[in-house]
Design a protein around this motif. Structure first.
Motif, short mmCIF file in Angstrom:
data_model
loop_
_atom_site.label_atom_id
_atom_site.label_comp_id
_atom_site.label_asym_id
_atom_site.label_seq_id
_atom_site.Cartn_x
_atom_site.Cartn_y
_atom_site.Cartn_z
N GLY A 62 2.54 -54.97 81.14
CA GLY A 62 1.38 -55.69 81.83
C GLY A 62 1.58 -55.15 83.45
N MET A 88 1.37 -55.29 77.31
CA MET A 88 1.77 -56.75 76.84
C MET A 88 1.74 -56.66 75.33
SD MET A 88 1.48 -59.79 79.38
CE MET A 88 -0.06 -59.89 79.53
N VAL A 93 0.83 -62.11 74.54
CA VAL A 93 -0.40 -62.74 75.09
C VAL A 93 -1.10 -63.83 74.10
CG1 VAL A 93 -2.96 -62.20 75.27
CG2 VAL A 93 -1.20 -60.56 75.73
N ASP A 94 -0.79 -63.82 72.66
CA ASP A 94 -0.85 -64.95 71.96
C ASP A 94 -0.17 -66.08 72.17
OD1 ASP A 94 -2.31 -65.76 69.36
OD2 ASP A 94 -0.25 -65.88 68.74
N HIS A 97 -1.50 -67.80 75.41
CA HIS A 97 -2.43 -68.38 75.33
C HIS A 97 -2.34 -69.74 74.56
CE1 HIS A 97 -6.37 -68.75 73.88
NE2 HIS A 97 -6.99 -68.42 75.16
N SER A 108 -5.34 -66.38 80.22
CA SER A 108 -5.18 -65.01 79.65
C SER A 108 -4.40 -64.28 80.64
CB SER A 108 -6.64 -64.38 79.48
OG SER A 108 -7.54 -64.80 78.81
N ASP A 110 -2.07 -61.19 82.46
CA ASP A 110 -2.29 -59.84 82.57
C ASP A 110 -1.09 -59.26 83.10
OD1 ASP A 110 -2.33 -60.58 85.40
OD2 ASP A 110 -4.27 -59.96 85.82
N CYS A 112 3.54 -60.03 82.63
CA CYS A 112 4.72 -60.60 82.13
C CYS A 112 6.02 -60.05 82.71
CB CYS A 112 4.84 -60.56 80.70
SG CYS A 112 6.26 -61.34 80.18
N PHE A 203 4.62 -65.53 82.16
CA PHE A 203 3.29 -64.84 82.14
C PHE A 203 2.63 -65.37 83.29
CE2 PHE A 203 4.94 -64.93 77.89
CZ PHE A 203 4.69 -64.02 77.40
N LYS A 205 -1.34 -64.56 85.74
CA LYS A 205 -2.61 -64.03 85.86
C LYS A 205 -2.52 -63.25 87.19
CE LYS A 205 -7.09 -63.55 84.78
NZ LYS A 205 -7.30 -62.22 85.40
#
Ligand code: MD6
Ligand code: FE
Length: 207
Positions: A62, A88, A93-94, A97, A108, A110, A112, A203, A205
């Motif tokens: 990402g 990613m 992402v899962d 989250h 969420s 964006d 990593c 992770f 944002k």
């Protein structure tokens, strides 16, 4: 929140949730995803503004975190190749989250940052303050050898608490803890099914 845990340590810090073993069921898939990213964007030891070389090897998926002698920044491109960092993978992402939701955040990511610690590697006390959105937490996943994580306060000299992070542990870190100083003590040699090292996925944002 205070969380007594399986390893005989408890830890209390507003804004920090330690989800013991949260990533265990995904560990094989996570390591396979790391391997696929590393095939495109290899681990490398970045230089820091002071001129030193980081003992932790890094790559990204990402939006990537980059250090060089001019400073720290986020960049969509890998400076080694000039190409975009790999996307990613959905499993990243899962997981981020779901872990954040467990801790009460709608998150969420964006970007990593993927860290690899070989025995002897460490990360000095620092703050994560290059991101654009401090209302978002950081979700941190530990894989492989255990490490001693240090949580400090908002000032560099504040006392630190130590906590051992094991394979599969996920830390969600936000709110009043978001800009806390933190670091990782020198990794001790050991054996683990995924290899003799530790991975940490953080992770963020960024935008
Ligand atoms: C590591 N982690 O665990 C390094 N930063 O290897 C971090 O620097 C970190 O775990 C912000 C939030 C959570 C983290
Ligand atoms: Fe950090």
């Amino acid at each position: 929140m205070t969380q007594p845990d399986l390893f005989g340590e408890s830890f209390a810090r507003a804004g920090v949730a330690i989800l013991r073993g949260f990533a265990l069921t995904d560990d094989i898939a996570l390591v396979a995803a790391i391997d696929a990213i590393v095939a495109e964007a290899p681990f490398r030891h970045m230089m820091v503004p002071g001129g030193g070389r980081m003992s932790v090897a890094m790559t990204n998926a990402g939006i990537g975190w980059v250090a060089d002698t001019r400073g720290y920044r986020y960049d969509r491109a890998d400076p080694l190749s000039g190409q975009l960092w790999p996307d990613m993978p959905p499993i990243f992402v899962d997981l981020a989250h779901r872990a954040a939701r467990e801790a009460g955040f709608d998150f969420s990511p964006d970007g990593c940052l993927i860290n690899r610690y070989e025995p002897g590697a460490k990360m000095g006390l620092h703050q994560d303050i290059n991101e654009g959105d401090y209302s978002a937490p950081i979700v941190s996943v530990s894989l492989g050898l255990p490490a001693t994580f240090q949580f400090g306060g908002l000032k560099r000299g504040d006392p630190v608490e130590k906590i051992t992070l094991h394979h599969g542990d996920v830390v969600v870190w936000g709110g009043p803890a978001r800009k806390s100083f933190h670091g990782v003590l020198t990794l001790k040699a050991g054996h683990h099914a995924i290899g003799g090292h530790r991975y940490n996925l953080t992770f963020r944002k960024v935008l």
